[in-house]
Design a protein around this motif. Structure first.
Motif, PDB file in Angstrom:
ATOM      1  N   PRO A 101      -3.643  -5.232 -17.564  1.00 34.31           N
ATOM      2  CA  PRO A 101      -2.306  -6.076 -17.279  1.00 34.31           C
ATOM      3  C   PRO A 101      -2.255  -6.419 -16.136  1.00 34.31           C
ATOM      4  O   PRO A 101      -2.623  -5.675 -15.073  1.00 34.31           O
ATOM      5  N   LEU A 102      -1.518  -7.731 -15.765  1.00 36.59           N
ATOM      6  CA  LEU A 102      -1.093  -7.985 -14.358  1.00 36.59           C
ATOM      7  C   LEU A 102      -0.062  -7.196 -14.008  1.00 36.59           C
ATOM      8  O   LEU A 102       1.051  -7.080 -14.845  1.00 36.59           O
ATOM      9  N   GLU A 103      -0.055  -6.793 -12.865  1.00 35.73           N
ATOM     10  CA  GLU A 103       1.222  -5.797 -12.432  1.00 35.73           C
ATOM     11  C   GLU A 103       1.630  -6.339 -11.311  1.00 35.73           C
ATOM     12  O   GLU A 103       1.013  -6.928 -10.366  1.00 35.73           O
ATOM     13  N   ILE A 104       2.759  -6.181 -10.964  1.00 33.71           N
ATOM     14  CA  ILE A 104       3.694  -6.742  -9.686  1.00 33.71           C
ATOM     15  C   ILE A 104       3.739  -5.232  -8.868  1.00 33.71           C
ATOM     16  O   ILE A 104       4.291  -4.275  -9.139  1.00 33.71           O
ATOM     17  N   LEU A 105       3.344  -5.685  -7.644  1.00 29.45           N
ATOM     18  CA  LEU A 105       3.068  -4.633  -6.838  1.00 29.45           C
ATOM     19  C   LEU A 105       4.139  -4.852  -5.544  1.00 29.45           C
ATOM     20  O   LEU A 105       4.022  -5.733  -4.969  1.00 29.45           O
ATOM     21  N   ASN A 106       4.969  -3.999  -5.243  1.00 32.96           N
ATOM     22  CA  ASN A 106       6.033  -3.879  -4.152  1.00 32.96           C
ATOM     23  C   ASN A 106       5.275  -3.493  -2.822  1.00 32.96           C
ATOM     24  O   ASN A 106       4.869  -2.687  -2.807  1.00 32.96           O
ATOM     25  N   ILE A 107       5.393  -4.495  -1.840  1.00 29.86           N
ATOM     26  CA  ILE A 107       5.174  -4.160  -0.529  1.00 29.86           C
ATOM     27  C   ILE A 107       6.341  -3.745   0.324  1.00 29.86           C
ATOM     28  O   ILE A 107       7.155  -4.481   0.296  1.00 29.86           O
ATOM     29  N   ALA A 108       6.282  -2.707   0.860  1.00 32.00           N
ATOM     30  CA  ALA A 108       7.389  -1.946   1.564  1.00 32.00           C
ATOM     31  C   ALA A 108       7.381  -2.466   2.887  1.00 32.00           C
ATOM     32  O   ALA A 108       8.599  -2.121   3.607  1.00 32.00           O
ATOM     33  N   GLY A 109       6.547  -3.137   3.505  1.00 31.85           N
ATOM     34  CA  GLY A 109       6.648  -3.779   4.959  1.00 31.85           C
ATOM     35  C   GLY A 109       5.395  -4.028   5.592  1.00 31.85           C
ATOM     36  O   GLY A 109       4.185  -4.203   4.800  1.00 31.85           O
ATOM     37  N   VAL A 110       5.317  -3.818   6.824  1.00 35.99           N
ATOM     38  CA  VAL A 110       3.855  -4.235   7.555  1.00 35.99           C
ATOM     39  C   VAL A 110       3.794  -3.168   8.615  1.00 35.99           C
ATOM     40  O   VAL A 110       4.637  -2.366   8.958  1.00 35.99           O
ATOM     41  N   ALA A 111       2.352  -2.860   8.672  1.00 37.56           N
ATOM     42  CA  ALA A 111       2.083  -1.996  10.002  1.00 37.56           C
ATOM     43  C   ALA A 111       0.969  -2.625  10.724  1.00 37.56           C
ATOM     44  O   ALA A 111      -0.001  -3.263  10.022  1.00 37.56           O
ATOM     45  N   SER A 112       1.012  -2.389  11.920  1.00 38.67           N
ATOM     46  CA  SER A 112       0.348  -3.150  12.660  1.00 38.67           C
ATOM     47  C   SER A 112      -1.229  -2.419  13.027  1.00 38.67           C
ATOM     48  O   SER A 112      -1.325  -1.333  13.103  1.00 38.67           O
ATOM     49  N   ALA A 113      -2.344  -3.198  12.892  1.00 37.66           N
ATOM     50  CA  ALA A 113      -3.568  -2.716  13.300  1.00 37.66           C
ATOM     51  C   ALA A 113      -3.782  -3.319  14.593  1.00 37.66           C
ATOM     52  O   ALA A 113      -4.625  -4.207  14.722  1.00 37.66           O
ATOM     53  N   GLY A 114      -3.269  -3.178  15.561  1.00 37.96           N
ATOM     54  CA  GLY A 114      -3.117  -3.801  16.672  1.00 37.96           C
ATOM     55  C   GLY A 114      -2.163  -3.298  17.582  1.00 37.96           C
ATOM     56  O   GLY A 114      -2.111  -2.031  17.902  1.00 37.96           O
ATOM     57  N   THR A 115      -1.063  -4.234  18.164  1.00 31.88           N
ATOM     58  CA  THR A 115      -0.094  -3.682  19.329  1.00 31.88           C
ATOM     59  C   THR A 115       1.132  -3.237  18.428  1.00 31.88           C
ATOM     60  O   THR A 115       2.095  -3.020  19.524  1.00 31.88           O
ATOM     61  N   GLY A 116       1.442  -3.024  17.295  1.00 35.78           N
ATOM     62  CA  GLY A 116       2.685  -2.652  16.853  1.00 35.78           C
ATOM     63  C   GLY A 116       3.405  -3.618  16.353  1.00 35.78           C
ATOM     64  O   GLY A 116       3.598  -4.787  16.735  1.00 35.78           O
ATOM     65  N   GLU A 117       4.006  -3.247  15.116  1.00 34.63           N
ATOM     66  CA  GLU A 117       5.250  -4.249  14.400  1.00 34.63           C
ATOM     67  C   GLU A 117       6.459  -3.636  14.554  1.00 34.63           C
ATOM     68  O   GLU A 117       6.615  -2.481  14.360  1.00 34.63           O
ATOM     69  N   GLU A 118       7.510  -4.481  15.054  1.00 31.98           N
ATOM     70  CA  GLU A 118       8.813  -4.175  14.789  1.00 31.98           C
ATOM     71  C   GLU A 118       9.155  -3.815  13.419  1.00 31.98           C
ATOM     72  O   GLU A 118       8.711  -4.227  12.539  1.00 31.98           O
ATOM     73  N   LEU A 119       9.982  -2.596  13.476  1.00 37.19           N
ATOM     74  CA  LEU A 119      10.496  -2.216  12.056  1.00 37.19           C
ATOM     75  C   LEU A 119      11.347  -2.982  11.419  1.00 37.19           C
ATOM     76  O   LEU A 119      12.481  -3.180  12.057  1.00 37.19           O
ATOM     77  N   VAL A 120      11.102  -3.716  10.632  1.00 38.87           N
ATOM     78  CA  VAL A 120      12.162  -4.576   9.973  1.00 38.87           C
ATOM     79  C   VAL A 120      11.995  -4.217   8.278  1.00 38.87           C
ATOM     80  O   VAL A 120      11.195  -3.823   7.691  1.00 38.87           O
ATOM     81  N   ASP A 121      13.096  -4.502   7.677  1.00 35.59           N
ATOM     82  CA  ASP A 121      13.385  -4.037   6.321  1.00 35.59           C
ATOM     83  C   ASP A 121      12.569  -5.281   5.362  1.00 35.59           C
ATOM     84  O   ASP A 121      13.759  -5.977   4.767  1.00 35.59           O
ATOM     85  N   GLU A 122      11.461  -5.645   5.381  1.00 36.22           N
ATOM     86  CA  GLU A 122      11.093  -6.516   4.984  1.00 36.22           C
ATOM     87  C   GLU A 122      10.196  -6.368   3.531  1.00 36.22           C
ATOM     88  O   GLU A 122       9.145  -5.652   3.676  1.00 36.22           O
ATOM     89  N   ARG A 123      10.504  -6.951   2.438  1.00 37.00           N
ATOM     90  CA  ARG A 123      10.030  -6.661   1.052  1.00 37.00           C
ATOM     91  C   ARG A 123       9.338  -7.591   0.647  1.00 37.00           C
ATOM     92  O   ARG A 123       9.484  -9.024   0.915  1.00 37.00           O
ATOM     93  N   ASP A 124       8.184  -7.447   0.103  1.00 39.82           N
ATOM     94  CA  ASP A 124       7.194  -8.644  -0.601  1.00 39.82           C
ATOM     95  C   ASP A 124       6.506  -8.011  -1.872  1.00 39.82           C
ATOM     96  O   ASP A 124       6.743  -6.792  -1.970  1.00 39.82           O
ATOM     97  N   GLN A 125       6.198  -8.714  -2.335  1.00 40.15           N
ATOM     98  CA  GLN A 125       5.382  -8.557  -3.828  1.00 40.15           C
ATOM     99  C   GLN A 125       4.065  -9.199  -3.919  1.00 40.15           C
ATOM    100  O   GLN A 125       3.896 -10.501  -3.521  1.00 40.15           O
ATOM    101  N   ILE A 126       3.076  -8.734  -4.545  1.00 42.06           N
ATOM    102  CA  ILE A 126       1.987  -9.306  -5.054  1.00 42.06           C
ATOM    103  C   ILE A 126       1.644  -8.869  -6.484  1.00 42.06           C
ATOM    104  O   ILE A 126       1.893  -8.081  -6.968  1.00 42.06           O
ATOM    105  N   ASN A 127       0.724  -9.855  -6.910  1.00 42.43           N
ATOM    106  CA  ASN A 127       0.392  -9.678  -8.392  1.00 42.43           C
ATOM    107  C   ASN A 127      -1.128  -8.860  -8.373  1.00 42.43           C
ATOM    108  O   ASN A 127      -1.964  -9.150  -7.356  1.00 42.43           O
ATOM    109  N   TYR A 128      -1.258  -7.963  -8.964  1.00 43.52           N
ATOM    110  CA  TYR A 128      -2.654  -7.198  -9.060  1.00 43.52           C
ATOM    111  C   TYR A 128      -2.803  -6.597 -10.491  1.00 43.52           C
ATOM    112  O   TYR A 128      -2.132  -6.390 -11.228  1.00 43.52           O
TER     113      TYR A 128
END
Length: 155
Positions: free
Chosen positions: A34-61
């Motif tokens: 079945p297709l599921e909705i996956l909640n994304i809790a934010g971002v992490a930098s693979a580089g110079t750093g990400e500011e910590l923000v409470d940013e939520r996103d969702q993807i279908n998986y």
């Protein structure tokens, strides 16, 4: 009826049943998950750093996932070739890590995905892409490990 067969024919019946059972198991494996909705809790930098923000996103998986505590989107190329920009990392919560594990860490209010490296002399976060310098965290009071990366989803 089976017991009335001679042992040679009983063996043949057993082999046919085993083959049919395997076909049944194989057919069950190709059932679409079945297709599921996956909640994304934010971002992490693979580089110079990400500011910590409470940013939520969702993807279908669609597919099987390992047991994880949160998912986070990767920004940047410092963890290539193993991890790529916009991949989703699956993370198990942890506050400590073993040498060599890939971690989600916070340093000075920024989030990172890096390889944890600790020796008797130093503790640092290391990029797999050698064009990025390690981040020394030995004496940094803001350094925190938030989790261990246990898998990724491709974009």
């Amino acid at each position: 009826m089976y017991t009335q067969l001679v042992p040679e024919r009983q063996q043949h019946v057993y082999e046919v049943i085993a083959q049919e059972l395997q076909h049944q198991r194989d057919a069950a494996k190709v059932v679409e998950l079945p297709l599921e909705i996956l909640n994304i809790a934010g971002v992490a930098s693979a580089g110079t750093g990400e500011e910590l923000v409470d940013e939520r996103d969702q993807i279908n998986y669609r597919g099987e996932l390992p047991k994880f505590d949160f998912a986070i989107k990767i920004n940047g190329d410092s963890m290539e070739p193993r991890f790529h920009d916009q991949q989703v990392a699956l993370v198990k919560k942890a506050f400590e890590a073993e040498n060599g594990q890939i971690v989600i860490a916070y340093v000075d209010g920024r989030s990172y995905i890096k390889q944890f490296e600790q020796t008797e002399q130093t503790c640092r976060l290391v990029s797999l892409n050698r064009k990025y310098a390690p981040i020394e965290v030995q004496d940094n009071p803001s350094f925190q490990i938030k989790g261990i990366v246990i898998g990724t989803l491709s974009n």
